[in-house]
Design a protein around this motif. Structure first.
Motif, PDB file in Angstrom:
ATOM      1  N   ILE A  93      46.888  -0.428 -51.707  1.00  0.00           N
ATOM      2  CA  ILE A  93      45.804  -1.398 -51.467  1.00  0.00           C
ATOM      3  C   ILE A  93      46.302  -2.562 -50.609  1.00  0.00           C
ATOM      4  CG2 ILE A  93      44.196  -3.030 -52.584  1.00  0.00           C
ATOM      5  CD1 ILE A  93      43.355  -0.129 -53.024  1.00  0.00           C
ATOM      6  N   GLU A  94      47.549  -2.949 -50.839  1.00  0.00           N
ATOM      7  CA  GLU A  94      48.106  -4.050 -50.040  1.00  0.00           C
ATOM      8  C   GLU A  94      48.236  -3.702 -48.569  1.00  0.00           C
ATOM      9  OE1 GLU A  94      51.718  -5.510 -51.829  1.00  0.00           O
ATOM     10  OE2 GLU A  94      50.567  -6.268 -53.549  1.00  0.00           O
ATOM     11  N   SER A  95      48.242  -2.401 -48.252  1.00  0.00           N
ATOM     12  CA  SER A  95      48.390  -2.006 -46.847  1.00  0.00           C
ATOM     13  C   SER A  95      47.063  -2.114 -46.071  1.00  0.00           C
ATOM     14  CB  SER A  95      48.927  -0.571 -46.767  1.00  0.00           C
ATOM     15  OG  SER A  95      47.892   0.358 -47.077  1.00  0.00           O
ATOM     16  N   ILE A  96      45.967  -2.427 -46.769  1.00  0.00           N
ATOM     17  CA  ILE A  96      44.679  -2.639 -46.079  1.00  0.00           C
ATOM     18  C   ILE A  96      44.657  -4.092 -45.599  1.00  0.00           C
ATOM     19  CG2 ILE A  96      42.146  -2.614 -46.321  1.00  0.00           C
ATOM     20  CD1 ILE A  96      42.542  -0.887 -48.860  1.00  0.00           C
ATOM     21  N   PRO A  97      44.272  -4.360 -44.337  1.00  0.00           N
ATOM     22  CA  PRO A  97      44.168  -5.755 -43.898  1.00  0.00           C
ATOM     23  C   PRO A  97      43.303  -6.561 -44.892  1.00  0.00           C
ATOM     24  CG  PRO A  97      43.761  -4.255 -42.064  1.00  0.00           C
ATOM     25  CD  PRO A  97      43.889  -3.409 -43.294  1.00  0.00           C
TER      26      PRO A  97
ATOM     27  N   ARG B  38      39.506  -5.670 -47.435  1.00  0.00           N
ATOM     28  CA  ARG B  38      39.659  -5.134 -48.795  1.00  0.00           C
ATOM     29  C   ARG B  38      38.338  -5.277 -49.561  1.00  0.00           C
ATOM     30  NH1 ARG B  38      45.401  -7.903 -49.935  1.00  0.00           N
ATOM     31  NH2 ARG B  38      46.404  -6.921 -48.140  1.00  0.00           N
ATOM     32  N   ILE B  39      37.333  -4.558 -49.070  1.00  0.00           N
ATOM     33  CA  ILE B  39      36.009  -4.561 -49.703  1.00  0.00           C
ATOM     34  C   ILE B  39      35.557  -3.114 -49.864  1.00  0.00           C
ATOM     35  CG2 ILE B  39      33.614  -5.343 -49.520  1.00  0.00           C
ATOM     36  CD1 ILE B  39      34.557  -7.594 -47.701  1.00  0.00           C
ATOM     37  N   LEU B  40      35.256  -2.758 -51.093  1.00  0.00           N
ATOM     38  CA  LEU B  40      34.840  -1.392 -51.402  1.00  0.00           C
ATOM     39  C   LEU B  40      33.344  -1.387 -51.707  1.00  0.00           C
ATOM     40  CD1 LEU B  40      35.417   1.584 -52.212  1.00  0.00           C
ATOM     41  CD2 LEU B  40      36.113   0.732 -54.457  1.00  0.00           C
ATOM     42  N   ILE B  41      32.562  -0.822 -50.758  1.00  0.00           N
ATOM     43  CA  ILE B  41      31.109  -0.736 -50.959  1.00  0.00           C
ATOM     44  C   ILE B  41      30.769   0.703 -51.327  1.00  0.00           C
ATOM     45  CG2 ILE B  41      28.851  -0.975 -49.846  1.00  0.00           C
ATOM     46  CD1 ILE B  41      30.163  -3.154 -48.078  1.00  0.00           C
ATOM     47  N   THR B  42      30.140   0.883 -52.481  1.00  0.00           N
ATOM     48  CA  THR B  42      29.928   2.237 -52.974  1.00  0.00           C
ATOM     49  C   THR B  42      28.605   2.364 -53.745  1.00  0.00           C
ATOM     50  OG1 THR B  42      30.966   4.006 -54.241  1.00  0.00           O
ATOM     51  CG2 THR B  42      31.348   1.797 -55.022  1.00  0.00           C
TER      52      THR B  42
END
Ligand SMILES: [Zn+2]
Length: 338
Positions: free
Chosen positions: A177-181, A185-189
């Protein structure tokens, strides 16, 4: 004659399968859903028979038990449930079955998140972090030991290995997760199954539906998600395997983002798929989310009907075939007249 032989053969096979089922002297552990059945299978080795009430791909929030489920639960030696209103229908199923088996709530001892929709109730999706998975594993282990104390060492050993794997995976998910800018870091589902995941691993979670799936999507929610997509610049949003992808597809099309993956929340995938186990499901989800939010994958095509170009091609082929048939008939008729 041949159909009679086939029928007799089928009857024979069914009888053999039945006989084998009846002969299985191992204790029967019935779990509400596939995720918990997998945990019980891993920790028990093959010392018990494990069955799930909700089949793979089914939605446990809105599942309706069948007469076969009543029969299954009536034969159980142990029943494992998530609780936290995930599978409220299980209470009635257990009561109707008349089983005397102990029912164990395997979320016991987990620090829960309050439900945003319902007062005084908790979000049920606690298994979505590997850290909570450790607690599930401990509860399943203890329930198996109580059922079958003779094999305590086996259950302790299997659970120990499993917990180590969960702890390793937990650390790996943090790294991923830390490797995402940070801004992405937003998860839309589809539905709010990822709140434990988001809070614990540090990713903002936004869902079209609440923590259950039996509600209608509101226009407010669509507007809210549209604003978040536009303001954050996320390249991808996600669907879930147990939920109709229509709304998320519409959101993706309207906002020119991709559907980055089909995530597993309330059910495992098929046994031979990467998400066929609980560990596999957690790994698959994080890999899919990270790759899509880093912009490394394309649209998975879920909920996508044929494109207009494809529709035109299909129409052209049908017209060509019809014209050909018409020409052929006219030709035959002309010859007949001549
Ligand atoms: Zn759910």
């Amino acid at each position: 004659m041949r159909s009679l032989i086939t029928l007799l053969f089928i009857l024979l096979v069914c009888t053999c399968v039945r006989a084998q089922e009846d002969k299985d002297a191992r204790p029967l552990v019935v779990c509400s859903a596939s995720i918990f059945a997998d945990m019980a299978e891993v920790i028990s080795g093959d010392l018990v028979r494990v069955e799930s009430v909700v089949p793979i791909g089914g939605d446990p929030h809105i599942y309706e038990p069948t007469p076969d489920d009543v029969r299954l639960v009536s034969q159980a030696d142990l029943v494992l449930i998530n609780g936290l209103t995930f599978e409220g229908w299980m209470n009635e199923l257990i009561a109707n079955s008349g089983t005397r088996a102990k029912t164990v709530t395997i979320t016991e001892g987990i620090g829960t998140i309050e439900s945003e929709e319902y007062a005084n109730s908790s979000d049920p999706h606690a298994w979505m972090t590997a850290a909570n998975g450790v607690r599930y594993a401990e509860n399943v282990r203890d329930a198996l030991i109580e059922l079958d104390p003779f094999n305590k060492e086996v259950y302790d050993f299997n659970a120990g290995l499993y917990i180590q794997q969960l702890q390793d995976l937990d650390a790996e998910i943090f790294r991923q997760i830390e490797s995402i800018p940070a801004a992405r870091r937003i998860l839309i589902t589809s539905h709010d199954a990822f709140r434990y995941f988001g809070r614990y691993y540090g990713i903002q979670v936004e869902a079209a539906l609440g923590t259950s799936t039996d509600a209608e999507v509101q226009t407010d929610d669509v507007n809210r998600l549209t604003n978040i997509i536009r303001n954050s610049g996320v390249p991808a949003i996600f669907v879930e395997t147990t939920i109709n992808p229509k709304l998320i597809r519409q959101l993706a099309t309207d906002n020119d983002v991709i559907i980055g993956g089909n995530l597993y929340a309330d059910s495992l995938g098929e046994p031979d798929s990467p998400a066929g186990t609980y560990l596999g499901m957690l790994k698959y989800n994080v890999r899919t989310i990270v790759a899509a939010l880093r912009g490394e994958t394309g649209d998975v095509g879920v909920g996508l009907g044929p494109s207009s170009a494809q529709q035109w091609l299909l129409l052209s082929i049908i017209l060509a075939v019809m014209a050909g048939a018409f020409g052929f008939m006219v030709n035959r008729l002309n010859r007949g007249i001549a």
